[in-house]
Design a protein around this motif. Structure first.
Motif, PDB file in Angstrom:
ATOM      1  N   MET A 425      23.995   4.740 -17.264  1.00 42.55           N
ATOM      2  CA  MET A 425      23.433   5.782 -18.122  1.00 42.55           C
ATOM      3  C   MET A 425      22.480   5.167 -19.142  1.00 42.55           C
ATOM      4  SD  MET A 425      26.751   8.281 -18.638  1.00 42.55           S
ATOM      5  CE  MET A 425      27.806   7.000 -19.332  1.00 42.55           C
ATOM      6  N   ASP A 426      21.808   6.010 -19.915  1.00 38.97           N
ATOM      7  CA  ASP A 426      20.816   5.539 -20.881  1.00 38.97           C
ATOM      8  C   ASP A 426      21.420   4.627 -21.933  1.00 38.97           C
ATOM      9  OD1 ASP A 426      18.866   6.925 -19.574  1.00 38.97           O
ATOM     10  OD2 ASP A 426      18.912   8.665 -20.907  1.00 38.97           O
ATOM     11  N   ASP A 427      22.708   4.824 -22.256  1.00 35.58           N
ATOM     12  CA  ASP A 427      23.340   3.988 -23.272  1.00 35.58           C
ATOM     13  C   ASP A 427      23.868   2.679 -22.704  1.00 35.58           C
ATOM     14  OD1 ASP A 427      25.464   4.861 -21.775  1.00 35.58           O
ATOM     15  OD2 ASP A 427      26.530   5.849 -23.420  1.00 35.58           O
ATOM     16  N   GLY A 428      23.589   2.423 -21.416  1.00 39.30           N
ATOM     17  CA  GLY A 428      24.005   1.176 -20.787  1.00 39.30           C
ATOM     18  C   GLY A 428      25.402   1.200 -20.197  1.00 39.30           C
ATOM     19  N   MET A 429      26.125   2.314 -20.357  1.00 42.01           N
ATOM     20  CA  MET A 429      27.482   2.425 -19.830  1.00 42.01           C
ATOM     21  C   MET A 429      27.442   2.839 -18.360  1.00 42.01           C
ATOM     22  SD  MET A 429      29.314   1.592 -22.399  1.00 42.01           S
ATOM     23  CE  MET A 429      30.958   2.124 -21.924  1.00 42.01           C
ATOM     24  N   ARG A 430      28.516   2.472 -17.645  1.00 43.74           N
ATOM     25  CA  ARG A 430      28.614   2.818 -16.234  1.00 43.74           C
ATOM     26  C   ARG A 430      28.821   4.325 -16.095  1.00 43.74           C
ATOM     27  NH1 ARG A 430      32.035  -0.758 -11.966  1.00 43.74           N
ATOM     28  NH2 ARG A 430      33.594   0.838 -11.811  1.00 43.74           N
ATOM     29  N   CYS A 431      28.119   4.930 -15.170  1.00 41.84           N
ATOM     30  CA  CYS A 431      28.202   6.371 -14.968  1.00 41.84           C
ATOM     31  C   CYS A 431      29.492   6.729 -14.239  1.00 41.84           C
ATOM     32  CB  CYS A 431      26.991   6.862 -14.177  1.00 41.84           C
ATOM     33  SG  CYS A 431      26.922   8.668 -13.982  1.00 41.84           S
ATOM     34  N   SER A 432      29.971   7.943 -14.485  1.00 41.82           N
ATOM     35  CA  SER A 432      31.218   8.398 -13.861  1.00 41.82           C
ATOM     36  C   SER A 432      31.068   8.603 -12.353  1.00 41.82           C
ATOM     37  CB  SER A 432      31.667   9.709 -14.511  1.00 41.82           C
ATOM     38  OG  SER A 432      30.648  10.699 -14.381  1.00 41.82           O
ATOM     39  N   CYS A 433      29.820   8.622 -11.862  1.00 45.34           N
ATOM     40  CA  CYS A 433      29.607   8.851 -10.432  1.00 45.34           C
ATOM     41  C   CYS A 433      29.831   7.604  -9.589  1.00 45.34           C
ATOM     42  CB  CYS A 433      28.187   9.381 -10.186  1.00 45.34           C
ATOM     43  SG  CYS A 433      26.883   8.135 -10.375  1.00 45.34           S
ATOM     44  N   VAL A 434      29.987   6.441 -10.226  1.00 51.13           N
ATOM     45  CA  VAL A 434      30.042   5.172  -9.486  1.00 51.13           C
ATOM     46  C   VAL A 434      31.177   5.147  -8.470  1.00 51.13           C
ATOM     47  CG1 VAL A 434      30.485   2.700  -9.718  1.00 51.13           C
ATOM     48  CG2 VAL A 434      28.873   3.818 -11.257  1.00 51.13           C
ATOM     49  N   LYS A 435      32.349   5.657  -8.858  1.00 54.39           N
ATOM     50  CA  LYS A 435      33.501   5.624  -7.946  1.00 54.39           C
ATOM     51  C   LYS A 435      33.195   6.398  -6.668  1.00 54.39           C
ATOM     52  CE  LYS A 435      38.393   6.869  -7.652  1.00 54.39           C
ATOM     53  NZ  LYS A 435      39.558   7.450  -8.360  1.00 54.39           N
ATOM     54  N   GLU A 436      32.639   7.595  -6.831  1.00 53.95           N
ATOM     55  CA  GLU A 436      32.304   8.412  -5.652  1.00 53.95           C
ATOM     56  C   GLU A 436      31.196   7.764  -4.826  1.00 53.95           C
ATOM     57  OE1 GLU A 436      30.859  12.989  -4.604  1.00 53.95           O
ATOM     58  OE2 GLU A 436      31.235  12.381  -6.680  1.00 53.95           O
ATOM     59  N   ARG A 437      30.186   7.216  -5.521  1.00 56.84           N
ATOM     60  CA  ARG A 437      29.082   6.562  -4.792  1.00 56.84           C
ATOM     61  C   ARG A 437      29.557   5.323  -4.047  1.00 56.84           C
ATOM     62  NH1 ARG A 437      26.794  10.518  -7.015  1.00 56.84           N
ATOM     63  NH2 ARG A 437      28.088  11.409  -5.382  1.00 56.84           N
ATOM     64  N   ALA A 438      30.551   4.626  -4.602  1.00 55.43           N
ATOM     65  CA  ALA A 438      31.073   3.429  -3.933  1.00 55.43           C
ATOM     66  C   ALA A 438      31.687   3.791  -2.583  1.00 55.43           C
ATOM     67  CB  ALA A 438      32.105   2.737  -4.827  1.00 55.43           C
ATOM     68  N   ASP A 439      32.436   4.898  -2.549  1.00 57.48           N
ATOM     69  CA  ASP A 439      33.022   5.365  -1.277  1.00 57.48           C
ATOM     70  C   ASP A 439      31.906   5.703  -0.277  1.00 57.48           C
ATOM     71  OD1 ASP A 439      35.483   5.100  -2.427  1.00 57.48           O
ATOM     72  OD2 ASP A 439      35.727   7.227  -2.905  1.00 57.48           O
ATOM     73  N   GLU A 440      30.887   6.401  -0.780  1.00 58.08           N
ATOM     74  CA  GLU A 440      29.768   6.773   0.094  1.00 58.08           C
ATOM     75  C   GLU A 440      29.011   5.541   0.565  1.00 58.08           C
ATOM     76  OE1 GLU A 440      27.451   9.349  -2.294  1.00 58.08           O
ATOM     77  OE2 GLU A 440      28.948  10.946  -2.388  1.00 58.08           O
ATOM     78  N   ALA A 441      28.828   4.570  -0.352  1.00 59.90           N
ATOM     79  CA  ALA A 441      28.079   3.361  -0.011  1.00 59.90           C
ATOM     80  C   ALA A 441      28.784   2.561   1.079  1.00 59.90           C
ATOM     81  CB  ALA A 441      27.893   2.500  -1.259  1.00 59.90           C
ATOM     82  N   TYR A 442      30.112   2.541   1.028  1.00 64.02           N
ATOM     83  CA  TYR A 442      30.870   1.804   2.039  1.00 64.02           C
ATOM     84  C   TYR A 442      30.630   2.410   3.418  1.00 64.02           C
ATOM     85  CZ  TYR A 442      34.800  -0.186   4.596  1.00 64.02           C
ATOM     86  OH  TYR A 442      35.552  -0.834   5.528  1.00 64.02           O
ATOM     87  N   ARG A 443      30.717   3.752   3.521  1.00 62.23           N
ATOM     88  CA  ARG A 443      30.491   4.411   4.812  1.00 62.23           C
ATOM     89  C   ARG A 443      29.035   4.277   5.245  1.00 62.23           C
ATOM     90  NH1 ARG A 443      33.745   8.244   2.111  1.00 62.23           N
ATOM     91  NH2 ARG A 443      31.922   9.561   1.654  1.00 62.23           N
ATOM     92  N   TRP A 444      28.114   4.417   4.284  1.00 65.00           N
ATOM     93  CA  TRP A 444      26.674   4.290   4.575  1.00 65.00           C
ATOM     94  C   TRP A 444      26.353   2.906   5.131  1.00 65.00           C
ATOM     95  CZ3 TRP A 444      23.217   1.119   1.676  1.00 65.00           C
ATOM     96  CH2 TRP A 444      21.866   1.315   1.938  1.00 65.00           C
ATOM     97  N   ASN A 445      26.953   1.891   4.534  1.00 72.40           N
ATOM     98  CA  ASN A 445      26.710   0.519   4.984  1.00 72.40           C
ATOM     99  C   ASN A 445      27.274   0.293   6.386  1.00 72.40           C
ATOM    100  OD1 ASN A 445      25.904  -2.239   4.721  1.00 72.40           O
ATOM    101  ND2 ASN A 445      28.030  -2.772   4.255  1.00 72.40           N
ATOM    102  N   LYS A 446      28.480   0.826   6.624  1.00 70.43           N
ATOM    103  CA  LYS A 446      29.096   0.682   7.945  1.00 70.43           C
ATOM    104  C   LYS A 446      28.243   1.361   9.010  1.00 70.43           C
ATOM    105  CE  LYS A 446      33.247  -1.342   7.516  1.00 70.43           C
ATOM    106  NZ  LYS A 446      33.724  -2.429   8.392  1.00 70.43           N
TER     107      LYS A 446
END
Length: 451
Positions: A425-446
């Protein structure tokens, strides 16, 4: 005839006259300029009002400075935009004093007509640059030469470094014993390339660098190195954290494997961590070779994962473990897809409604003028362009609404509107969407590895 004529006695001695100086000049420029430069300016202004040609050697004696210092003074006044020099064939020059009142508050129409007015408009004092010149003089303890002033202006205009970042680069460099403008430029440009636009961004970057140096120290201490790390070492260790996504505890576990070796090395640790990264599903050429048993991901194209695979690739929070590099590449894929979709909608509307092409053309023209004029166009002109841009956006929204489209139809639709598919996010903190995107990224990569 009883008419009366009034006449003021004309003084023959120039020193019996008075010389008027604009208050704007005193407040904006004299308060921050070198004292000798102010004396040169005032004496020159007095002589200009009476058409006196200056003998620089005599003037230097009067002021107690050298002829070169007089040239340096005019260099400075020209760099901040209060005078102009017209050069003669014999390398002498004429100093033209420019009115600050007419340039800041003069009639807009008269400034925009005629080549002379356009030239004066192009010489409008950029207050951001003036602030940087003042900051530099305060930090270095000397007046800024015109050549250095031009270098600063070029860095702001050509590279797009924000004045706030450049001002902090001056302070940072000075605190570390560097007042050379070339050094400051390099610092500011590097920060800009790292994405810094504010002082807060720079401080966050420096804090990250400090933390990274602490990690380097822990690794070297664990291995037993007594030397200082070099750029190659840093690049290798950065890879472990940035590309592979390991934390310091995981890295130190790999470092412990070097215990007992006669010549422990970073390359050995690097090989250990890289092999571990590949086995975890990182993007490497050997990926398929490591999965020859036919196991496929849980994506649409693959079969279901085994319980063992799920356990191996799931962390304690219930989300899939995926390398930082894979996650970043997935976010990049999402951003590019969102932009591509927006361009397709734009092209479709321009085909169906030609007026949209006109909107796009005007908008592109405004953006080009804003970018081309960085650091050179006047504040008033920039404000005018930004206002036109704002009005154009509102007109476009109204046109879309009239034709049955949502107002935001042509905006880029990111999957996560909070971080705009960056994960941060703009304040440099990790966004709450990261957990969901990580699951998607794993399947996308596979999925893409099996295609």
């Amino acid at each position: 005839m009883n008419n009366t004529e009034f006449v003021i006695e004309q003084n023959k001695d120039v020193y019996l006259f008075s010389t008027e100086v604009e208050n704007l000049m005193i407040n904006e420029f004299f308060t921050s300029a070198n004292g000798d430069y102010v004396k040169v300016y005032l004496l020159g202004l007095m002589r200009a009002k009476h058409g006196i040609v200056e003998d620089r050697s005599k003037t230097a004696n009067v002021l107690g400075i050298t002829p070169d210092e007089i040239d340096a003074a005019w260099d400075y006044w020209e760099s901040v935009g209060v005078i102009r020099r017209d050069y003669m064939p014999d390398d002498s020059y004429r100093v033209v004093f420019l009115s600050q009142i007419s340039r800041f508050y003069g009639n807009k129409k008269s400034r925009s007509s005629g080549s002379e007015s356009e030239e004066q408009d192009s010489r409008l004092v950029n207050l951001d640059l003036k602030h940087l010149y003042d900051t530099y003089e305060s930090a270095s303890g000397r007046s800024i030469p015109s050549s250095d002033a031009r270098k600063i202006a070029d860095t702001i205009g050509t590279f797009g470094v924000s004045p706030e970042v450049y001002a902090y680069a001056i302070k940072y460099s000075s605190d570390n014993g560097h007042n050379d403008v070339r050094y400051i430029n390099k610092v500011a440009i590097n920060w800009h390339k790292e994405g810094c636009n504010t002082e807060a961004d720079v401080k966050a970057l420096l804090d990250k660098d400090a933390k990274r140096r602490y990690l380097y120290g822990r690794i070297f201490k664990e291995i037993g190195f007594n030397r200082q790390w070099n750029s190659g070492d840093c690049e290798m260790m950065d890879r472990w954290f940035d590309k592979f996504g390991y934390n310091i505890e995981e890295v130190l576990e790999a470092v412990k494997l070097t215990a007992g070796k006669r010549e422990p090395s970073l390359r050995y640790v690097d090989a250990v961590l890289e092999n571990k990264y590949r086995k975890a599903g990182g993007i490497e050429p050997s990926y398929k070779a490591n999965n020859q048993n036919g196991a496929q991901g849980p994506g649409p194209a693959g079969g279901k994962s085994t319980q063992a695979e799920k356990a191996r690739n799931t962390n304690s929070e219930g989300s899939v473990n995926v390398s930082k590099r894979v996650l970043e590449e997935y976010y990049k894929y999402l951003r590019e897809k969102a932009i591509h979709d927006q361009k397709e909608k734009q092209q479709k509307l321009e085909t169906e409604m030609p007026v949209m092409q006109k909107f796009a053309s005007i908008e592109a023209d405004i953006k080009e003028k804003l970018l081309a004029g960085l650091g050179s166009i006047g504040k008033e002109k920039r404000t005018e362009l930004l206002q036109r841009q704002k009005e154009l956006i509102e007109q476009k929204k109204e046109f879309l609404a009239v034709n049955g489209y949502p107002e935001d139809y042509l905006e880029v639709k990111y999957k996560c509107p909070i971080c705009k598919d960056h994960g941060i996010m703009d304040d440099g903190m990790r966004c709450s969407c990261v957990k969901e995107r990580a699951d998607e990224a794993y399947r996308w990569n596979k999925d893409r590895q099996t295609k």
